[in-house]
Design an enzyme around this catalytic site. Structure first.
Site, PDB file in Angstrom:
ATOM      1  N   LYS A  88      12.047 102.587  57.852  1.00 59.62           N
ATOM      2  CA  LYS A  88      11.058 103.558  57.383  1.00 59.62           C
ATOM      3  C   LYS A  88      10.172 102.917  56.318  1.00 59.62           C
ATOM      4  O   LYS A  88      10.652 102.113  55.512  1.00 59.62           O
ATOM      5  CB  LYS A  88      11.821 104.756  56.794  1.00 59.62           C
ATOM      6  CG  LYS A  88      10.958 105.919  56.355  1.00 59.62           C
ATOM      7  CD  LYS A  88      11.863 107.038  55.811  1.00 59.62           C
ATOM      8  CE  LYS A  88      11.086 108.288  55.463  1.00 59.62           C
ATOM      9  NZ  LYS A  88      11.983 109.372  54.988  1.00 59.62           N
ATOM     10  N   SER A 163      10.972 113.721  57.287  1.00 58.80           N
ATOM     11  CA  SER A 163       9.905 112.779  57.079  1.00 58.80           C
ATOM     12  C   SER A 163      10.096 111.462  57.829  1.00 58.80           C
ATOM     13  O   SER A 163       9.127 110.713  57.985  1.00 58.80           O
ATOM     14  CB  SER A 163       9.758 112.488  55.580  1.00 58.80           C
ATOM     15  OG  SER A 163      10.918 111.851  55.088  1.00 58.80           O
ATOM     16  N   SER A 187      15.543 114.748  56.147  1.00 56.79           N
ATOM     17  CA  SER A 187      14.544 113.837  56.721  1.00 56.79           C
ATOM     18  C   SER A 187      15.079 112.806  57.708  1.00 56.79           C
ATOM     19  O   SER A 187      14.302 112.130  58.373  1.00 56.79           O
ATOM     20  CB  SER A 187      13.798 113.103  55.606  1.00 56.79           C
ATOM     21  OG  SER A 187      12.878 113.968  54.998  1.00 56.79           O
TER      22      SER A 187
END
Lengths: 491, 97
Positions: A88, A163, A187
């Site tokens: 990420k 996210s 997330s």
């Protein structure tokens, strides 16, 4: 579903199910690791419209593959040799750009690596690129990224969740074997559910936060997003454990999770009736949760309803605390030391104000303003202090349930992946999508989302299990068992 | 409770943000909606509850205070929007007129 692939090795890789088989095929000379990497690079190119990756490290991934191939053949390779991972865009990797999905860090080049990156590289993982996410991890749909929204590979009109949206889609669409995401209030778990993959949030303190761009420091944890529970266990085993650079990281020894996945015996499982009766719960998600309960009872486990009276309070508590923490954490972006500086700045104050206002997106600014408000004189006790007290009530009640039960079963999300643009008008509606994931985050305990079904409209559906503090070994072993017993039987 | 534009302006200054006048109305509406949503917590009696502050049971770990160079000056400066090789540069703070 798949387009034509020129690379024959890619086809073999495409059936990727376990790292062990990849390693043995490399050893037997059936697969070249470089060709495996090339297959994934080709696949990333073909699936560019998903917008899952912000940047792809094509050349260095190929170079590294050649080195690791030799190690595998020589028998001195690490635990993650052969694994091709994405990270990420919130996880620092030395000499690589990292932007947290924000304009304010658009060209930031990391001067050090996070502990999790150091640990996966030491075990010979290949990092193929960095993945799109909501700006500073603030969002549940990946629509808040400076690099644009990410699309769900099951239906390109739907969000991937967030996210860690790019990280989940990358695993869903076979753009890499596994991803490392971060989970503050769901997330990792929520996008995993939306994309039909496994997502694990470890216990708070199980994994070092050093080198993870901070959103809310009393919540943030790195977690694996994978195709299988086995890979999640192996990745956690590598990234977990004490770190001198993070004093909140636990000194508790790290079990060999990947070696402890066999499950026998009967468990006591609680489910929360409030979650099944909550407004807006999708009927199919209700059905898969109820079917899972039924299936586990048939298998001889004790599954019983236990009331959790705080369900309506978890989301407001979560947002007060995370907005407060983020307003403090994001104070460091000042347009002076690194990151974006406004061309319109004329003095120090306008350097701060204009750089931050032009560099941050709308959701980030809204959270900073609200976080500043709940911490400000006159409102601190009524909001921030109150939420810290309710957090204790939530944690105590959850711990009490887990004293008498091994796991808590609940949906991961109230509905399947929603449409891009569908919830962007009302922030409260968007925040309520976190209702089932924030309980474990507030309590600081581990939770996993498992892909157990596909909806009638062909969207992945997940269920969630919450485990005891530092009980990841039991949670993972049980998760593997659950995926076996519910296989194709639910819905 | 409802906040007004003046409160938003005060928070924006504290957080070193500018509020775009075109967005002020929608920001006010969203912030008030969110605050009303947060006020739900007032339904709970927490008069005897201690705030939960630390999420870990770890105790402070002591170590020798040794000098380590983990970040070189060149690395520290490399992402600066303006620097002269030794210092970060900012707009003039004191105007000598």
């Amino acid at each position: 579903m798949l387009s034509f692939h020129r690379n024959t090795y890619f086809h073999a890789m495409h059936q990727y199910s376990s790292l062990k088989s990849v390693q043995s095929e490399i050893k037997e000379g059936k697969i070249q690791l470089v060709e495996l990497v090339e297959g994934y690079l080709q696949r990333i190119e073909e699936k560019k419209h998903l917008n899952a990756f912000v940047e792809v490290y094509a050349d260095e991934a190929k170079l590294r593959a050649a080195e690791i191939q030799k190690k595998i053949i020589n028998g001195n390779a690490g635990k993650l040799a052969g694994m091709i991972l994405g990270i990420k865009d919130l996880i620092c990797y030395k000499d690589h750009n990292i932007s947290a999905g924000s304009k304010i860090l658009e060209n930031y080049n990391s001067i050090f690596s996070s502990t999790v990156v150091e640990r996966i590289l030491a075990e010979d993982a290949i990092i193929i690129g960095r993945q799109n996410c909501d700006e500073f991890a603030m969002g549940g749909s990946n629509e808040n990224s400076y690099f644009g929204p990410v699309k769900n590979d099951a239906d390109n009109t739907k969000v991937p969740g967030g996210s860690s949206g790019g990280s989940a889609v990358a695993v869903q669409a076979d753009l890499c074997m596994a991803s490392l995401g971060t989970d503050t209030g769901g997330s990792v778990r929520q996008p995993a559910a939306f994309c039909g993959v496994v997502g694990l949030k470890p216990t708070y303190g199980r994994v070092s936060r050093h080198g993870i761009i901070a959103y809310a420091s009393s919540f943030d944890q790195v977690g694996p997003i994978t195709k299988s529970v086995e890979d999640a266990a192996l990745l956690l085993e590598v990234i977990a454990g004490h770190d001198d650079h993070d004093s909140t990281c636990s000194t508790a020894p790290v079990p060999a999770y990947s070696q402890q996945l066999s499950f026998t015996g009967k468990k006591r499982i609680a489910y929360l009736p409030e979650t099944l009766n909550s407004d807006g719960l999708d009927p199919e998600i209700k059905a898969i949760t109820e079917n899972t309960i039924k299936r586990l009872i048939e298998e001889g486990h004790e599954v019983e309803p236990i009331s959790f009276p705080y369900l309506d309070y978890v989301v407001p508590t979560y947002y007060i605390l995370t907005m407060a923490e983020s307003s403090s954490n994001l104070a460091r972006y000042d347009g002076v030391h690194y990151g974006y500086r406004s061309q319109n700045a004329v003095d120090l104050e306008s350097t701060y104000k204009k750089s931050r206002s032009e560099g941050f997106g709308d959701e980030v600014k809204r959270r900073i303003l609200l976080g500043t408000f709940v911490l400000s004189a006159g409102h601190y006790d009524a909001f921030y202090g109150k939420a810290q007290k309710v957090r204790r009530l939530i944690r105590e009640k959850t711990d009490e349930i887990l004293e008498n039960h091994d796991f808590i079963l609940l949906p991961t999300t109230p509905g399947p992946a929603f449409g891009i643009g569908e919830k962007t008008d009302d922030p409260v509606v968007m925040y309520l999508a976190d209702i089932f994931t924030v309980q474990a985050s507030l309590a600081g305990i581990p939770a996993i989302s498992l892909p157990v079904a596909i909806s009638k409209s062909n969207l992945p559906l997940g269920i969630q299990f919450i485990g005891k503090r530092f009980g990841e070994a039991e949670l993972l072993a049980f998760s593997k068992y659950v995926l076996n017993v519910t296989k194709k039987e639910v819905v | 409770m409802n906040i007004d534009n003046e409160t938003i302006a005060k928070m924006a200054h504290l957080a070193r943000l500018d509020v775009n006048p075109n967005e002020q109305a929608s920001l006010l509406k969203d912030m008030n909606n969110i605050l009303h949503f947060m006020e739900k917590l007032n339904e709970l009696d927490t008069s005897t509850v201690e705030p939960l502050i630390y999420l870990t049971d770890e105790v402070n770990v002591f170590r020798e205070d040794e000098v380590q160079t983990e970040v070189s000056p060149a690395d520290a400066l490399k992402n600066a929007p303006m620097q002269d090789g030794t210092y970060f540069q900012v707009a003039k703070v004191i105007d000598k007129g």
